[in-house]
Write a protein that holds these residues in place. Sequence first.
Motif, PDB file in Angstrom:
ATOM      1  N   TRP B 144       0.816  -1.203   0.000  1.00 36.01           N
ATOM      2  CA  TRP B 144       0.000   0.000   0.000  1.00 36.01           C
ATOM      3  C   TRP B 144       0.854   1.259   0.000  1.00 36.01           C
ATOM      4  O   TRP B 144       1.757   1.411   0.796  1.00 36.01           O
ATOM      5  N   GLY B 147      -2.830   4.053  -2.231  1.00 38.73           N
ATOM      6  CA  GLY B 147      -3.567   3.170  -3.121  1.00 38.73           C
ATOM      7  C   GLY B 147      -2.744   1.935  -3.390  1.00 38.73           C
ATOM      8  O   GLY B 147      -1.603   1.824  -2.932  1.00 38.73           O
ATOM      9  N   ILE B 148      -3.341   1.027  -4.152  1.00 40.25           N
ATOM     10  CA  ILE B 148      -2.658  -0.243  -4.342  1.00 40.25           C
ATOM     11  C   ILE B 148      -2.373  -0.454  -5.830  1.00 40.25           C
ATOM     12  O   ILE B 148      -3.243  -0.329  -6.659  1.00 40.25           O
ATOM     13  N   ASP B 226      -8.327   1.148 -14.721  1.00 35.33           N
ATOM     14  CA  ASP B 226      -8.621   1.880 -13.487  1.00 35.33           C
ATOM     15  C   ASP B 226      -9.278   3.229 -13.746  1.00 35.33           C
ATOM     16  O   ASP B 226     -10.252   3.596 -13.096  1.00 35.33           O
ATOM     17  N   GLU B 237     -10.239   1.221  -5.462  1.00 35.13           N
ATOM     18  CA  GLU B 237      -9.446   0.700  -4.341  1.00 35.13           C
ATOM     19  C   GLU B 237     -10.263  -0.284  -3.505  1.00 35.13           C
ATOM     20  O   GLU B 237      -9.766  -1.316  -3.076  1.00 35.13           O
ATOM     21  N   TRP B 238     -11.489   0.084  -3.271  1.00 38.53           N
ATOM     22  CA  TRP B 238     -12.358  -0.770  -2.454  1.00 38.53           C
ATOM     23  C   TRP B 238     -12.629  -2.106  -3.141  1.00 38.53           C
ATOM     24  O   TRP B 238     -12.625  -3.159  -2.511  1.00 38.53           O
ATOM     25  N   ARG B 240     -10.644  -3.609  -5.271  1.00 37.15           N
ATOM     26  CA  ARG B 240      -9.404  -4.388  -5.158  1.00 37.15           C
ATOM     27  C   ARG B 240      -9.304  -5.026  -3.777  1.00 37.15           C
ATOM     28  O   ARG B 240      -9.010  -6.208  -3.649  1.00 37.15           O
TER      29      ARG B 240
END
Lengths: 260, 334
Positions: B144, B147-148, B226, B237-238, B240
Amino acid sequence: MSSLEAASISHSFSDKHVLKQIDLELKEGRIYSIIGPNGSGKSTLLHVLSRQLKPDHGQIYWKQADLYRLPPKKVAQELALLAQVNDVMDLTVEQLISYGRTPHKSMFQRLDEEDQIIIDEAIQLTKLEALRKRNVSQLSGGERQRAWIALCLAQQPKVLFLDEPTTYLDISHQLDVLEIVTQLQKTQNVTIVMVLHDLNHAAVYSDEVIVVKEGRIYGQGTPKEMMNPDMFKDVFNVHADIYEDKDNELLRIVMKPLKD
Amino acid sequence: MSKKEALRDRAGWKGLIVVIFAVLMVISTIFSIQFGSAKIPLKDIWTTFTGDIQSDFQNIIWNIRVPRTFVAILVGANLAVAGVLLQGIMKNPLADPYIIGVSSGAGLAGMIVLILYPHLPHILTPVAFIGATIVAFTVYALAWEKGIAPTRIILAGVAISAFLGSGISALMVFYSDRVQGTIDFMVGGLSARSWPQVEVILPYSIVGILLAIIGIRKMNLLMLGDRTAKSLGARVEWIRFSMTAVATLLAASAVSVVGLLGFVGLIVPHTARLIVGNDYRVLLPASIFLGAAILTASDTLGRIMFAPIEVPVGVIMGAIGAPFFLYLLRRKMV
């Protein structure tokens, strides 16, 4: 009426300050081009304005509401982005475009007649009728770009952001894209905000240009106001001769290297 | 209306593939119940299920074959779904449950139990599960930064796996006399798996697969990239994070029951993708059925190939999986 407003935006990646104290006001139904040299922060500015990237400091207001506090789905009903790079998809053109309806549907809701009409309109506007059943991976670069634009159109946005929409396209396809965008603004009053590389295109197709230099706004105004030899020297480090086409009041810019 | 018909035609063709995979699963299930150290006539299987007549094989069928097949189906489905989710999340065709650290986490935890606490076999599954989950979330946290990014997860996963792998090796060196009892766990096998293992994995399978089904539309959005997904209102993000959690749940429960079974989460989604394409509405059910079918069939094959010696299903999967990989490489699918 101003619809999108940026108030003292700053953003940095790692240690590099990409955007510095940017203030901006965009009015409804106009075409804006963001121009500037590579690394000036113009793409970052576009991403910050389109709710892709929350800036470290400052606020963006969409119709007086803090853009980054609005629910993403609600924002997606009004703002759409054409990304600079799009993967090749194993989908038909029509399937791809139908994803544009996502923000207008609840989680398990299916597409209905009305959605189909909107999708058809998007296909028509981007002249993809003959290709609607074709797989996106089989399209040429220009056709593919039109399919992705149609996806944004199916979203029925109030503001359409485009990140270098003409890069890598043949000149005729570049003009196709810019004509679609102009038509969208004329017929549906969609606000257009695009990052453009080609300064002559920016001069011809924009109501206003936003000039970015080293993370700051150098100036904002009509092409006639902004496109002058001093700006080209200060921002792009070139000598420019600017001619005006008397019949349709278009600018024509000829650039040369600066003489020392 | 020909437009709509054409659309339905295409969907129908893909739907048929899903049905074929489901039929394959049913056939391999029947084989799996039928074949083993003793071959059971179909008639006896039938009467056992209908309960009409007492069969000599009733005990074998109910207490050995059926639960083992059930475990194979669930493990196959779990690993396949975990793989198909992770490939979409990481945007990498090589992503599989091992990439997020599930294998090394479950592996080290499982080995600790098997070597240091061999007298407590019943804690193996929960401990392996906890190990897998802890490592998966550690990998996620390490990756992290504002974001990832998929590549960061893969790199963090590889690094942590190597680190824990050396832990496993150290255990095996220090307690080389006890290594024998861990082989089944290390290669992944279904031998002696019965109703208790079904009870362990079933709740996770149900919850995990249901959550994956709920996530189908989100996974499809992610496929568009994305930026486009965000532009369409998706919380990238959520998605993922939550889908990684679902994949972890599914893979960890599978690994904790059968040990370190490789390749299922890689081969199955790949094959399904080659045949039905990227649309998760079709890809997900196709992967579930194909995963269950392949694992059940491989386990049956392992039981009859060199009978009475049983080849662990992990060995079979490796033997099929590695050449399959090379095939993909030659076809430039990777």
